[in-house]
Design a protein around this motif. Structure first.
Motif, PDB file in Angstrom:
ATOM      1  N   ARG A 167      32.394 -14.826 -42.526  1.00  0.00           N
ATOM      2  CA  ARG A 167      32.146 -13.575 -41.814  1.00  0.00           C
ATOM      3  C   ARG A 167      30.736 -13.488 -41.226  1.00  0.00           C
ATOM      4  O   ARG A 167      30.417 -12.551 -40.511  1.00  0.00           O
TER       5      ARG A 167
ATOM      6  N   GLU B  48      27.804 -12.958 -42.711  1.00  0.00           N
ATOM      7  CA  GLU B  48      26.937 -11.929 -43.284  1.00  0.00           C
ATOM      8  C   GLU B  48      26.408 -12.419 -44.619  1.00  0.00           C
ATOM      9  O   GLU B  48      27.177 -12.741 -45.527  1.00  0.00           O
TER      10      GLU B  48
ATOM     11  N   GLN C 220      22.742 -10.311 -40.892  1.00  0.00           N
ATOM     12  CA  GLN C 220      23.697 -11.075 -40.098  1.00  0.00           C
ATOM     13  C   GLN C 220      23.175 -12.478 -39.810  1.00  0.00           C
ATOM     14  O   GLN C 220      21.994 -12.662 -39.495  1.00  0.00           O
TER      15      GLN C 220
ATOM     16  N   HIS D 140      26.075  -7.500 -34.874  1.00  0.00           N
ATOM     17  CA  HIS D 140      27.284  -6.730 -35.167  1.00  0.00           C
ATOM     18  C   HIS D 140      28.104  -6.550 -33.882  1.00  0.00           C
ATOM     19  O   HIS D 140      29.332  -6.689 -33.893  1.00  0.00           O
ATOM     20  N   ALA D 141      27.420  -6.220 -32.789  1.00  0.00           N
ATOM     21  CA  ALA D 141      28.115  -6.034 -31.515  1.00  0.00           C
ATOM     22  C   ALA D 141      28.709  -7.349 -31.026  1.00  0.00           C
ATOM     23  O   ALA D 141      29.843  -7.388 -30.522  1.00  0.00           O
ATOM     24  N   TRP D 142      27.934  -8.439 -31.183  1.00  0.00           N
ATOM     25  CA  TRP D 142      28.434  -9.760 -30.788  1.00  0.00           C
ATOM     26  C   TRP D 142      29.705 -10.098 -31.576  1.00  0.00           C
ATOM     27  O   TRP D 142      30.692 -10.576 -31.007  1.00  0.00           O
ATOM     28  N   ASN D 143      29.670  -9.854 -32.876  1.00  0.00           N
ATOM     29  CA  ASN D 143      30.844 -10.137 -33.707  1.00  0.00           C
ATOM     30  C   ASN D 143      32.044  -9.295 -33.281  1.00  0.00           C
ATOM     31  O   ASN D 143      33.180  -9.773 -33.255  1.00  0.00           O
ATOM     32  N   TRP D 144      31.777  -8.020 -32.961  1.00  0.00           N
ATOM     33  CA  TRP D 144      32.862  -7.136 -32.536  1.00  0.00           C
ATOM     34  C   TRP D 144      33.520  -7.663 -31.266  1.00  0.00           C
ATOM     35  O   TRP D 144      34.737  -7.590 -31.100  1.00  0.00           O
ATOM     36  N   LEU D 145      32.707  -8.238 -30.380  1.00  0.00           N
ATOM     37  CA  LEU D 145      33.233  -8.738 -29.111  1.00  0.00           C
ATOM     38  C   LEU D 145      33.915 -10.095 -29.243  1.00  0.00           C
ATOM     39  O   LEU D 145      34.944 -10.340 -28.603  1.00  0.00           O
TER      40      LEU D 145
ATOM     41  N   GLY E 204      36.375 -12.246 -33.553  1.00  0.00           N
ATOM     42  CA  GLY E 204      37.791 -12.180 -33.890  1.00  0.00           C
ATOM     43  C   GLY E 204      38.676 -13.060 -33.049  1.00  0.00           C
ATOM     44  O   GLY E 204      39.889 -13.145 -33.294  1.00  0.00           O
TER      45      GLY E 204
ATOM     46  N   GLN F  69      29.058 -17.226 -26.606  1.00  0.00           N
ATOM     47  CA  GLN F  69      30.353 -17.266 -27.272  1.00  0.00           C
ATOM     48  C   GLN F  69      31.176 -18.465 -26.807  1.00  0.00           C
ATOM     49  O   GLN F  69      31.143 -18.839 -25.639  1.00  0.00           O
TER      50      GLN F  69
END
Length: 423
Positions: A110, A112, A118, A169-174, A177, A216
């Motif tokens: 994840r 983290e 992060q 956090h924003a990078w992971n959200w985008l 997944g 990414q």
């Protein structure tokens, strides 16, 4: 709204931020004061962990040249600055000695850390998110039973705003997944095992897939090549691209096991992968990797090109003066000294990038698994101008690689300037 209310709101905002920073500091202090863990594991699990650590190529990023195993310090270049591999020995203060198996699994899948910060995506947690829990536990058992090394992690050279890790956090959200699209087609047991080894453990797509402007991995174009990560480009590994460069399963297997095949000799970052990872895998897993890369129904590899008849030209004369002493007048090469040029994968690539870099920079002397040291190749950046390098590269690609596309002085100049920028 009155000035008094504005001042009050600003004061409350400042107090909230300060309180948040204090809580974050206290949590971090609590995490770092908890006792180091003593891990007891069965010899079978530790041995499995040793194997999986090799399959995951952990040493490439976490063992610096000349440094203690897994103590970190490896510089990883990125478009956002230099990131250093961290200490993953069981030292309590500078390594992972306080991590539980649950925390370790959460961290590598994840992104983290145990204290909540992060990780940069240079740690391939987006690939590792499909890692089997039993494999994570075996890796953890192996690492936690290695010698602890008290070596502080090196500061990263990531500039503003990318040094603010909250933004990850924003990078992971985008992006975190995203599910990797298979690079080939298959359903066999070997193909499925190979998919896990390539896409998850080996995280090959982290280098061999293109990346977007925020770093990414393009999961929709798996293993289709990337020329923006390092000095050398990571070539496409799709079944069609491999077949076009003459690769079949036997050649791939030989290359992954030894670093040498009829088509190529491992160098640069791929040399590390072979020495530290693929050469340590068992035969079944090597077969699984080659099955996945070529698919259950692999395309037929392109035939080795017939050397094109070329007239005496300045490029031919330069080859005889600069290259033939090692590669031979006929390009046949010399075992353990210089690879054959006829059918060479870099010469058959549609992109001349890696050939140009090799001509400009040369290649260092290096060891390969089970073989004598390969001789150094000198670079010719100081001897040849851009047009001369382009002419020599085009001559080599035409004669030995069956390529007809032009190599331009502009291409050479761009890669020459890239080298200057890196220094």
């Amino acid at each position: 709204m009155s000035k008094r209310r504005w001042k009050r709101r600003i004061l409350w905002l400042v107090l909230i931020v300060l309180a948040w920073l204090l809580i974050d500091w206290l949590i971090a202090r609590w995490y770092h004061r908890s006792p180091a863990l003593q891990v007891q594991a069965a010899p079978e699990q530790i041995e499995r962990g040793r194997y999986l650590v090799a399959a995951a190529d952990c040493a490439a990023c976490h063992t610096a040249e000349g440094g203690a195993p897994f103590a970190g310090g490896v510089p990883l270049a990125s478009p956002f600055g230099t990131i250093h591999g961290t200490n993953i020995t069981p030292d309590a203060d500078t390594g992972i000695g306080r991590y539980s198996a649950d925390e370790f699994f959460h961290t590598i899948t994840r992104g983290e850390a145990r204290d909540g910060h992060q990780l940069y995506p240079a740690m391939p947690y987006v690939s590792y998110k499909t890692l089997a829990r039993e494999d994570s536990d075996a890796i953890y058992a192996y690492l936690m039973t290695r010698p602890a090394v008290k070596q502080p992690n090196r500061a990263n050279g990531v500039g503003f705003p990318f040094n603010i890790r909250t933004g990850i956090h924003a990078w992971n959200w985008l992006f975190a997944g995203a599910t990797a699209k298979p690079a080939s087609q298959g359903q066999s047991a070997a193909w499925k095992r190979g998919e896990y080894l390539v896409e998850t453990l080996g995280h090959c797509g982290e280098c061999h897939s293109p990346r977007g402007w925020l770093g990414q991995v393009d999961r929709a174009a798996p293993l289709s090549g990337n020329d923006a990560l390092g000095r050398f480009a990571a070539p496409a590994l799709t079944p069609q691209a491999l077949a076009a460069r003459g690769w079949d399963r036997n050649g791939l297997r030989e290359y992954l096991a030894s670093g040498v095949s009829a088509h190529a000799v491992a160098s640069d970052e791929m040399l590390k992968v072979v020495n530290l990872s693929t050469s340590r895998l068992n035969g079944n897993d090597l077969d699984a990797i080659t099955t996945y890369l070529t698919g259950d129904q692999p395309p037929a590899p392109a035939a080795t090109p017939v050397p094109a008849a070329v007239a005496a030209t300045p490029a031919r004369d330069r080859y005889l003066a600069l290259c033939a002493g090692c590669h031979g007048r006929d390009g046949a090469g010399v075992p353990h000294v210089a690879p054959a040029l006829l059918g060479n994968s870099s010469l058959r690539d549609g992109d001349a990038h890696n050939l140009i870099v090799a001509l400009l920079d040369g290649l260092p002397e290096h060891d390969l698994p089970g073989l004598e040291r390969m001789q150094e190749m000198p670079g010719f950046a100081d001897q040849l101008d851009d047009a001369q390098v382009a002419e020599l590269a085009q001559w080599l690609r035409t004669r030995y690689g069956g390529q007809t596309g032009a190599v331009t002085a502009k291409q050479v100049r761009g890669l020459r300037e890239d080298a200057a920028d890196r220094h």
